[in-house]
Design a protein around this motif. Structure first.
Motif, PDB file in Angstrom:
ATOM      1  N   SER A  37       0.845  -1.189   0.000  1.00 13.71           N
ATOM      2  CA  SER A  37       0.000   0.000   0.000  1.00 13.71           C
ATOM      3  C   SER A  37       0.881   1.239   0.000  1.00 13.71           C
ATOM      4  N   ALA A  38       0.353   2.299  -0.588  1.00 11.15           N
ATOM      5  CA  ALA A  38       1.084   3.567  -0.646  1.00 11.15           C
ATOM      6  C   ALA A  38       0.085   4.689  -0.868  1.00 11.15           C
ATOM      7  N   SER A  39       0.323   5.809  -0.221  1.00  9.81           N
ATOM      8  CA  SER A  39      -0.522   6.979  -0.386  1.00  9.81           C
ATOM      9  C   SER A  39       0.291   8.209  -0.018  1.00  9.81           C
ATOM     10  N   GLY A  40      -0.231   9.372  -0.355  1.00 12.30           N
ATOM     11  CA  GLY A  40       0.512  10.571  -0.007  1.00 12.30           C
ATOM     12  C   GLY A  40      -0.088  11.814  -0.625  1.00 12.30           C
TER      13      GLY A  40
ATOM     14  N   GLN B 281       3.556   7.754   2.247  1.00 15.61           N
ATOM     15  CA  GLN B 281       3.494   6.670   3.223  1.00 15.61           C
ATOM     16  C   GLN B 281       3.371   5.334   2.493  1.00 15.61           C
ATOM     17  N   THR B 282       4.132   4.338   2.967  1.00  9.04           N
ATOM     18  CA  THR B 282       4.050   3.006   2.373  1.00  9.04           C
ATOM     19  C   THR B 282       3.948   1.955   3.479  1.00  9.04           C
ATOM     20  N   ALA B 283       3.455   0.788   3.105  1.00  5.85           N
ATOM     21  CA  ALA B 283       3.401  -0.359   4.012  1.00  5.85           C
ATOM     22  C   ALA B 283       3.858  -1.595   3.250  1.00  5.85           C
ATOM     23  N   SER B 284       4.594  -2.474   3.930  1.00  4.80           N
ATOM     24  CA  SER B 284       5.125  -3.676   3.289  1.00  4.80           C
ATOM     25  C   SER B 284       4.295  -4.896   3.650  1.00  4.80           C
ATOM     26  N   ARG B 285       4.592  -5.996   2.989  1.00  7.16           N
ATOM     27  CA  ARG B 285       3.897  -7.251   3.259  1.00  7.16           C
ATOM     28  C   ARG B 285       4.087  -7.702   4.705  1.00  7.16           C
ATOM     29  N   SER B 286       5.220  -7.336   5.282  1.00  3.86           N
ATOM     30  CA  SER B 286       5.488  -7.725   6.674  1.00  3.86           C
ATOM     31  C   SER B 286       4.887  -6.764   7.683  1.00  3.86           C
ATOM     32  N   GLY B 287       4.202  -5.727   7.200  1.00  2.43           N
ATOM     33  CA  GLY B 287       3.519  -4.798   8.099  1.00  2.43           C
ATOM     34  C   GLY B 287       4.328  -3.585   8.501  1.00  2.43           C
TER      35      GLY B 287
END
Length: 297
Positions: free
Chosen positions: A72-75, A97-103
């Protein structure tokens, strides 16, 4: 335009997990004249529309992912172009802002500011990248250009001097070159750019232009509907490895006054779409002792 987005990736570590693994990313008197001189306006073309000082705010949303760690990514991004009489002042703020598969979650912020003489001879720049999960980095200095070339004097992160080849464009001149090429009906251009987002000096750009579109334009911003526009694809290359894949590429629709309302940003592992949320024209200065007009395309 949108140098801060490219700087965000170009100056970040390779993203492992959250902020690691994406491709690196974010335009002289005489120098600008040399490049634009290669792109004469079409016969019978009207006088080009001046650039519009403005403040633009973009929403950034995730468009697609390509098998990497990012899920996920947004900004958001704010871009301000101000007329400072004999110079253009550019300010850009990026929040991603980003989020990875590992949280793991990461926030990247980039502040970018440039004061660029309209005659193309001098530019002062500052880039500051910081946030959670990234190494803070500051790049600053000044650049000068003449008909035979120029140089960059860096003051951060260390003191150094890097030469610039004749014809190198600063950021606003680079934008003007893109618009001029679109109006002239050109398919591609390859101007060299120095924008102050890397310690290595100038970078190569390859720009594909997909046809000049006369008004009216389909846009959510009524103030832009009466202007001509051109869809573009801009690829940025390290000058030393131009034959390799680009460090970053971005698609944009430029209106003839220098405003862009659509962004398509390729970060390697993921793509993001930028949508112009608000557009506010800014007043021109009223008390300039000397007004400098850049060379007309």
């Amino acid at each position: 335009m949108h140098r801060a987005i490219r700087a965000c990736v170009m100056n970040a570590p390779r993203w492992r997990g959250v902020c690691m693994g994406a491709a690196r990313m974010v335009t002289a008197g005489m120098a600008m004249g040399l490049v634009l001189g290669l792109m004469p306006p079409a016969r019978g073309a009207e006088t080009p529309t001046p650039l519009t000082p403005h403040r633009a705010v973009y929403d950034l949303t995730l468009q697609s992912v390509s098998g990497g760690q990012i899920v996920s990514a947004s900004g958001s991004m704010t871009y301000v172009l101000s007329d400072a009489c004999s110079a253009w002042s550019t300010q850009q703020e990026l929040n991603l802002q980003t989020a990875s598969r590992s949280g793991v979650q990461t926030e990247i912020r980039t502040d970018y500011a440039v004061l660029e003489d309209k005659d193309g001879g001098h530019m002062v720049f500052r880039t500051h990248q910081y946030g959670s999960g990234v190494t803070e980095q500051k790049i600053s200095g000044e650049a000068t250009m003449t008909a035979t070339g120029g140089q960059v004097r860096y003051t951060q992160p260390g003191v150094s001097v890097v030469p610039l080849a004749a014809g190198t464009l600063f950021p606003v001149a680079h934008t003007r070159a893109i618009i001029a090429a679109g109006r002239a009906g050109q398919a591609t251009i390859e101007p060299v750019l120095f924008d102050g987002t890397t310690e290595k000096g100038a970078i190569d750009t390859f720009i594909v232009l997909m046809g000049w579109k006369p008004p009216p334009a389909q846009t959510d911003i009524p103030a832009l509907a009466h202007l001509g526009s051109v869809a573009t694809h801009v690829a940025y290359y390290d000058h030393a490895t131009h034959d390799m894949p680009p460090d970053f590429d971005i698609g944009m629709r430029y209106f003839e006054n220098g405003v862009s309302d659509r962004l398509d940003m390729n970060f390697g592992e993921f793509r993001m779409r930028g949508t112009l949320r608000t557009f506010t024209p800014l007043p021109a200065p009223h008390h300039c002792s000397v007004m400098v007009t850049p060379h007309s395309p």
